[in-house]
Each structure stands twice: as structure tokens, then as C-alpha cells.
Design a protein around this motif. Structure first.
Motif, mmCIF file in Angstrom:
data_model
loop_
_atom_site.group_PDB
_atom_site.id
_atom_site.type_symbol
_atom_site.label_atom_id
_atom_site.label_comp_id
_atom_site.label_asym_id
_atom_site.label_seq_id
_atom_site.Cartn_x
_atom_site.Cartn_y
_atom_site.Cartn_z
ATOM 1 N N MET A 27 37.254 42.488 25.533
ATOM 2 C CA MET A 27 36.226 41.690 24.855
ATOM 3 C C MET A 27 36.489 41.643 23.349
ATOM 4 S SD MET A 27 32.071 42.138 24.797
ATOM 5 C CE MET A 27 31.987 43.494 23.654
ATOM 6 N N VAL A 33 36.064 39.062 30.108
ATOM 7 C CA VAL A 33 36.233 40.317 30.857
ATOM 8 C C VAL A 33 35.077 40.547 31.814
ATOM 9 C CG1 VAL A 33 37.500 41.454 28.981
ATOM 10 C CG2 VAL A 33 35.010 41.696 29.097
ATOM 11 N N PHE A 35 33.662 44.079 34.461
ATOM 12 C CA PHE A 35 33.866 45.427 34.995
ATOM 13 C C PHE A 35 32.896 45.608 36.144
ATOM 14 C CE2 PHE A 35 31.699 49.512 35.152
ATOM 15 C CZ PHE A 35 32.739 50.362 35.481
ATOM 16 N N PHE A 36 33.396 46.111 37.254
ATOM 17 C CA PHE A 36 32.488 46.377 38.380
ATOM 18 C C PHE A 36 32.853 47.704 39.037
ATOM 19 C CE2 PHE A 36 31.512 45.880 43.002
ATOM 20 C CZ PHE A 36 30.141 46.001 42.871
ATOM 21 N N PRO A 37 31.910 48.654 39.060
ATOM 22 C CA PRO A 37 32.206 49.965 39.648
ATOM 23 C C PRO A 37 31.944 49.966 41.145
ATOM 24 C CG PRO A 37 30.012 49.998 38.690
ATOM 25 C CD PRO A 37 30.548 48.595 38.502
ATOM 26 N N TYR A 39 30.098 51.942 43.457
ATOM 27 C CA TYR A 39 29.071 52.921 43.125
ATOM 28 C C TYR A 39 28.481 53.547 44.381
ATOM 29 C CZ TYR A 39 26.084 48.984 44.207
ATOM 30 O OH TYR A 39 25.482 47.936 44.842
ATOM 31 N N THR A 60 35.617 34.496 37.235
ATOM 32 C CA THR A 60 34.779 34.093 38.379
ATOM 33 C C THR A 60 34.215 35.358 39.014
ATOM 34 O OG1 THR A 60 36.734 33.955 39.799
ATOM 35 C CG2 THR A 60 35.995 31.925 38.726
ATOM 36 N N THR A 61 34.782 35.801 40.130
ATOM 37 C CA THR A 61 34.198 36.974 40.774
ATOM 38 C C THR A 61 34.670 38.268 40.094
ATOM 39 O OG1 THR A 61 34.008 38.214 42.834
ATOM 40 C CG2 THR A 61 36.010 36.913 42.544
ATOM 41 N N LYS B 4 27.790 39.703 20.365
ATOM 42 C CA LYS B 4 28.349 39.886 21.715
ATOM 43 C C LYS B 4 28.250 41.347 22.108
ATOM 44 C CE LYS B 4 31.056 36.589 24.009
ATOM 45 N NZ LYS B 4 30.047 35.673 24.418
ATOM 46 N N LEU B 5 27.590 41.583 23.253
ATOM 47 C CA LEU B 5 27.438 42.949 23.739
ATOM 48 C C LEU B 5 28.089 43.059 25.108
ATOM 49 C CD1 LEU B 5 23.615 43.048 23.005
ATOM 50 C CD2 LEU B 5 25.330 44.278 21.677
ATOM 51 N N LEU B 6 28.542 44.251 25.462
ATOM 52 C CA LEU B 6 29.038 44.490 26.816
ATOM 53 C C LEU B 6 27.996 45.354 27.514
ATOM 54 C CD1 LEU B 6 31.634 44.079 28.674
ATOM 55 C CD2 LEU B 6 32.174 46.441 28.085
ATOM 56 N N GLY B 171 22.947 43.957 43.875
ATOM 57 C CA GLY B 171 23.603 45.169 43.397
ATOM 58 C C GLY B 171 24.869 44.923 42.600
ATOM 59 N N VAL B 172 25.582 43.852 42.896
ATOM 60 C CA VAL B 172 26.814 43.582 42.142
ATOM 61 C C VAL B 172 26.458 43.149 40.718
ATOM 62 C CG1 VAL B 172 28.942 42.237 42.007
ATOM 63 C CG2 VAL B 172 28.068 42.936 44.244
ATOM 64 N N GLN B 175 25.064 46.033 38.697
ATOM 65 C CA GLN B 175 25.974 47.118 38.323
ATOM 66 C C GLN B 175 27.142 46.662 37.455
ATOM 67 O OE1 GLN B 175 25.491 50.368 39.061
ATOM 68 N NE2 GLN B 175 23.544 49.764 39.942
ATOM 69 N N MET B 176 27.496 45.388 37.519
ATOM 70 C CA MET B 176 28.690 44.949 36.791
ATOM 71 C C MET B 176 28.410 44.854 35.285
ATOM 72 S SD MET B 176 28.839 40.909 37.765
ATOM 73 C CE MET B 176 30.026 40.318 36.578
ATOM 74 N N MET B 177 29.493 44.938 34.507
ATOM 75 C CA MET B 177 29.386 44.758 33.056
ATOM 76 C C MET B 177 30.127 43.494 32.656
ATOM 77 S SD MET B 177 30.134 48.542 31.607
ATOM 78 C CE MET B 177 29.146 48.770 30.148
ATOM 79 N N GLU B 178 29.540 42.793 31.712
ATOM 80 C CA GLU B 178 30.147 41.582 31.167
ATOM 81 C C GLU B 178 29.644 41.413 29.745
ATOM 82 O OE1 GLU B 178 30.838 37.957 34.289
ATOM 83 O OE2 GLU B 178 28.814 38.341 33.662
ATOM 84 N N PRO B 179 30.367 40.666 28.937
ATOM 85 C CA PRO B 179 29.824 40.375 27.603
ATOM 86 C C PRO B 179 28.630 39.434 27.732
ATOM 87 C CG PRO B 179 32.188 39.931 27.705
ATOM 88 C CD PRO B 179 31.723 40.124 29.106
ATOM 89 N N ILE B 258 25.607 36.010 42.923
ATOM 90 C CA ILE B 258 26.973 36.529 42.944
ATOM 91 C C ILE B 258 27.859 35.746 43.922
ATOM 92 C CG2 ILE B 258 26.610 38.379 44.654
ATOM 93 C CD1 ILE B 258 28.700 38.652 41.422
ATOM 94 N N ARG B 261 29.619 33.118 42.155
ATOM 95 C CA ARG B 261 30.794 33.573 41.388
ATOM 96 C C ARG B 261 32.025 33.619 42.297
ATOM 97 N NH1 ARG B 261 29.452 36.158 36.339
ATOM 98 N NH2 ARG B 261 31.646 36.760 36.271
#
Lengths: 177, 362
Positions: A27, A33, A35-37, A39, A60-61, B4-6, B171-172, B175-179, B258, B261
Motif C-alpha cells: 500500500m 493490496v 490481506f486475508f487470514p 482464521y 478482485t478476490t 489511506k488506512l489499512l 466473515g471474509v 476479517q480481510m484487510m484492505e486500504p 464477497i 469480488r
């Protein structure tokens, strides 16, 4: 430019923090970008993995089903992710802990003694940073500087000397010193 | 604004609610939404608000009923089984015309299910969920940025029409991170005017009543019909959707959240192979973008609905398109996120199928 990455290992090896760090660095570098854990009911010693996407285009995904790169930090992760790696993809293997080798001939394999190098730096916990260093060097998706710049943002409570040690580990992984 | 935050989706949604003026949260833990109450537990006191970890989901939703009745912006969140427990309270809020705001970070079901992202709570969200005749304004974000920016819109619609509003996510996305960027100036709740129905100090004004029942013959029907007029207005004015590359498309993918996506990944691959595919994403699930889908129905060879359930929204697509084009389904229930590759394969099957032939179950 597109890199779909899976990082996999034991809970406690810093798998999730490595993923967050890569995403943050991407980023800061102006990339798209995600990120997906994974979990699940993981704890220290269980298995953990995460998906990271670094791309010059919209992501995308966030769930990376066919990774360009897999970072294998422990033994069970190799068998788990070998089948999904893209043909021509990169597998970075922590050879300190992973004794088996992939069967596939259509992938590139890079062996890095992550734990051994971390031990040499007297910081066994930062084996994950050694692997990220190797990732930066092998893929060129991110520079060591970009990852180093993201560190204080992700590891907010880390002391400067610890961050410096992490940067050393990155550089060792990239074979820079 | 502008920075912009993540962030994780759940954290973004909580922060977005606080920036939209939320000052009260009551909730009860359940994975995969735990980041929302965790975030609120430190953020709300910092913003001069209050956080309560309730003794149960039922208690939390009734605390929301009480706080919304005073006219303040409040929130609760949970995941599937917990939202089921909250349905009685949601129905009461709908009956009392209270603009409560809540989020369902959906997990695999039915029952206790699992903790992976899923979309099996569509019917529950858009068909009422609790007992009685009512609707809920339902928004389905497909990115962390939308998770952060939709709470403000939920409050605006909820207050304008006096209707419960919810974010249906999974849940996706949680839990996911994005800007992300918060694209609105922070709301100061002290500057919001008090609604003319809100309870509080009665001194110097006529007393007010918030409630969901009326036993006098015929009066409840009048109340419900008046509410139905507002529902009709919402259906006319508040529909949101996104259409990508639908203009020349033979097959249009229909998906929300999701799944959309994952469809985005399939869309890219399909277009790279020269296949004429588009993607239609309902952003509001109620009101559903019926008119827009109906217009597409006469132009396309077929629709392919992709859902992380046994197929629920597919019913609304069929109703909206009045069976003028075949509506196919790719269903992954109980916590499985489809891949772009598998959707691409389904697109090809659909293109090969003759007009009217269904590939759903092959």
C-alpha cells in the motif's frame, strides 16, 4: 504486475504479521493490496496461513486460490499448498524446518534457512522476516526499503532496536549481507 | 477524510459507525464479528459514547431499542446465530418505527455452522427475519472501504424513513484487510437535531410514545399501511447497484458482497478470453434493483447468479426478470468462497447451454 501470495506455517511463527506487513508495504508503495487470514481455531503450534495480493490493478478476490508464490514455513504447509501453486510459480521453503521437497518440476524452488539465520541474529522469532527478504529479492514485487518502511506502522509497539533487527533479517533473507 | 488506512473490514465498519455519529453499542461476542465489539469497547469511550457487553444477544438488541428510542445513533452487531436471537427485537424496532442500525457478519450455517464467511442469511435479512409485516433496509458492501462508509448511509436512510437498517456482510469481508478512505466528514452527534418522536425529558412539550402495538380495532392496520407507504418510497428512491461491462454482455453475473469480488476475478479472466460477460452487483438487497435487472433481461442470453448459499437471491433475480431470460445458479453454501476459476468454468457452461436450458445442477 500481480502477485498472489500464500504464507503458511505454525501459529506463532509470525505468519499473519508477515502477511499484514507485506500488504502494508504494498500500500505504501502505491499498489492495490489485500490481506486475508485463515482464521480457524488456530493457536500457538497449530497451523495458520494467509493470502496476500499485491497488484498494480484493482484486487478482485482476496482469497488466493492459485498463488504465484507460496512461502512454506513448516513441514505440513508444503504438502498443503504445493498442488495449488501456479505453473512456473515460486516456492520459498524454510529449509531449517522443512525437510521434504516438492514433487512438481514446473515450479521454482528457493531454499532459505530462515531459522538458522534468525538464530545467528540472536532473534529466533524473526525467521519470518528472513523469508520476506527472500520474497522481495526473488519476485521484485516489493523492495526491502518498502517493507522496512511499513514495519513501524504494523509493529507499533516495537522498539527501534527490534525494528533494526527485523531489517537485518530482511536483508539476510535477500542475501544482501 | 482523505487518509489511506489499512484496516480489517470489521474494524472499518466500527470506526465508520463512530465517525457517522454512533455513541452507543451493545453486543455479545461471536466469531467472525468479534473485532466490532472489541473496537467499540475502547473507541466509544474515547468518543464520549458508551459500550456495553450485554449478557446476551437478546439483551443487546433490547438495549438498542431503548437507546434508539431516545433518538441517538446506536449499533449492534453479531454473526448468524446471534442475529437469529436478535430477530424478536428487530421486529419490535420495526413495529415501533425505530431507526436501529445493526450488522450481520455472516458465517456458515444453519445452526452453529462454522466460522467461515457465508451468505446463507439473505432470506432472513430481506424477508423480515422476525415476525410480522416489515422490511429492513439492507446494504451489502463488497470491500473494506464500503464497510467503512456504509454505516453513515444506513443511519441516514434509517432516520429518514424510520426503518431498521443493516449491513449484511460476511466473515471474509469482516476479517480481510484492505486500504480504505473514509469519504465523509466526521459527524458530531451533538449537532444532529432531535427527532420529533424521540423520548427524553418531557418538560415543556407534549408527551411522546414509542411502541409497536395498538389494540384498538383497525388502528394497527392503518399504522402498517402508513409504514408501507414509506417502504414504497424507499423502493422508488433508495436502490443502489453497480453494473460492470453489462452493455454488450451475453451473460451477466449477479452477485453481492464477497461473491461479487470472486465474480470480479472471473469477469477479468472471461473478458481476457474475449467472452462477453458482465457483472451486476446489487448494493442494496432490500430495496432490490428489480427495474435494472428487468431491463437487462431482454438484452442478455442469460444470468448466472453466484451465491455462497444454496441459492436465495436467485429467487429475487427470477422475480425481477420475470423469467424473460434463463437464470442459472452457482451455489457454494456453508462457508466456501468460490474461486474465479470455478466461476469462469460455469460461465462457459452457461454460454454453451441453449436458450432456456439450465446448467445449475450439472
Amino acid at each position: 504486475m500481480f502477485q498472489g501470495i500464500r504464507i503458511s506455517g505454525f501459529g506463532g511463527q509470525g505468519i499473519i504479521s508477515s502477511g499484514v506487513l507485506l500488504a502494508y508495504a504494498g500500500m505504501l508503495d502505491g499498489k492495490h493490496v489485500s490481506f486475508f487470514p485463515s482464521y480457524g481455531a488456530e493457536m500457538r503450534g497449530g497451523t495458520a496461513n494467509c493470502s496476500v495480493v499485491i497488484s498494480s490493478d484493482d484486487v478482485t478476490t482476496p482469497v488466493v486460490s492459485q498463488p504465484d508464490t507460496v512461502i512454506v514455513m513448516n513441514e505440513p504447509s508444503l504438502a498443503k499448498f504445493e498442488p495449488f501453486l501456479k505453473p512456473g510459480g515460486l516456492m520459498i521453503i524454510n529449509e531449517s524446518l522443512v525437510k521434504s521437497r516438492p514433487q512438481r518440476k514446473d515450479i521454482k524452488v528457493v531454499l532459505v534457512a530462515c531459522n538458522k539465520i534468525a538464530d545467528e541474529l540472536k532473534a529466533p522469532k524473526i525467521a519470518n522476516m528472513v523469508a520476506l527478504g527472500a520474497f522481495c529479492k526473488q519476485t521484485g514485487a516489493l523492495s526491502i526499503e518498502a517493507v522496512a518502511k511499513a514495519m513501524p506502522k504494523v509493529f507499533k509497539r516495537a522498539k527501534p532496536e527490534i525494528l533494526e533487527l527485523n531489517i537485518q533479517a530482511l536483508k539476510r533473507g535477500a542475501g544482501l549481507n | 477524510m482523505g487518509e489511506k488506512l489499512l484496516m480489517k473490514g470489521n474494524d472499518a465498519m466500527a470506526e465508520g459507525a463512530v465517525r457517522a455519529g454512533c455513541r452507543f453499542f451493545a453486543g455479545y461476542p461471536i466469531t467472525p464479528q468479534n473485532e466490532v465489539p472489541e473496537y467499540m469497547s475502547w473507541r466509544l469511550p474515547q468518543a464520549g459514547g458508551a459500550f456495553i457487553q450485554a449478557e446476551s444477544e437478546v439483551a443487546a438488541i433490547n438495549m438498542l431499542y431503548g437507546s434508539a428510542a431516545t433518538g441517538i445513533r446506536c449499533m449492534t452487531s453479531s454473526s448468524s446465530p446471534g442475529i437469529s436471537l436478535k430477530q424478536e427485537g428487530i421486529s419490535y424496532a420495526a413495529g415501533a418505527d425505530l431507526p436501529i442500525f445493526f450488522a450481520n457478519v455472516v458465517r456458515g450455517g444453519p445452526g452453529l455452522g462454522n466460522i467461515a464467511g457465508a451468505q446463507g442469511d439473505y432470506f432472513q435479512s430481506v424477508r423480515g427475519g422476525g415476525h410480522g409485516d416489515y422490511r429492513t433496509f439492507v446494504m451489502a458492501p463488497d470491500s473494506v472501504e464500503e464497510m467503512g462508509n456504509f454505516p453513515l448511509h444506513c443511519y441516514a436512510v434509517a432516520e429518514k424513513y424510520r426503518i431498521p437498517a443493516m449491513i449484511l456482510t460476511d466473515g471474509v469481508l469482516g476479517q480481510m484487510m484492505e486500504p480504505l478512505e473514509f469519504k465523509f466528514p466526521e459527524v458530531d452527534p451533538k449537532k444532529l437535531s432531535e427527532p420529533d418522536w424521540a423520548l427524553g425529558e418531557c418538560r415543556g412539550r407534549k408527551n411522546r410514545l414509542v411502541g409497536s402495538y395498538d389494540l384498538y380495532e383497525g388502528r394497527l392496520e392503518v399504522m402498517t399501511l402508513n409504514r408501507a407507504k414509506r417502504y414504497a418510497e424507499i423502493e422508488a428512491k433508495e436502490v443502489m447497484f453497480e453494473a460492470q461491462q453489462c452493455d454488450d454482455a451475453q451473460i451477466v453475473l449477479v452477485a453481492y458482497g464477497i461473491s461479487a469480488r470472486a465474480c470480479g476475478a472471473a469477469l477479468k479472466m472471461a473478458r481476457a478470453e474475449g467472452l462477453k460477460v458482465g457483472l451486476f452487483r446489487p448494493i442494496t438487497l432490500w430495496p432490490f434493483p428489480k427495474k435494472q435487472l428487468r431491463e437487462l433481461a431482454d438484452r442478455v442470453q442469460g444470468f448466472l447468479v453466484v451465491e455462497m448459499s444454496l441459492g436465495q437471491m436467485v429467487d429475487d433475480v427470477r422475480l425481477a426478470t420475470e423469467f424473460r431470460a434463463p437464470v442459472h445458479l452457482h451455489a457454494r453454501p456453508s462457508g466456501v468462497t468460490p474461486t474465479g476459476e470455478e466461476i469462469l468454468k460455469k460461465i462457459k457452461d452457461t454460454l454453451k447451454a441453449g436458450k432456456g436450458e439450465c446448467v445449475c445442477c450439472k
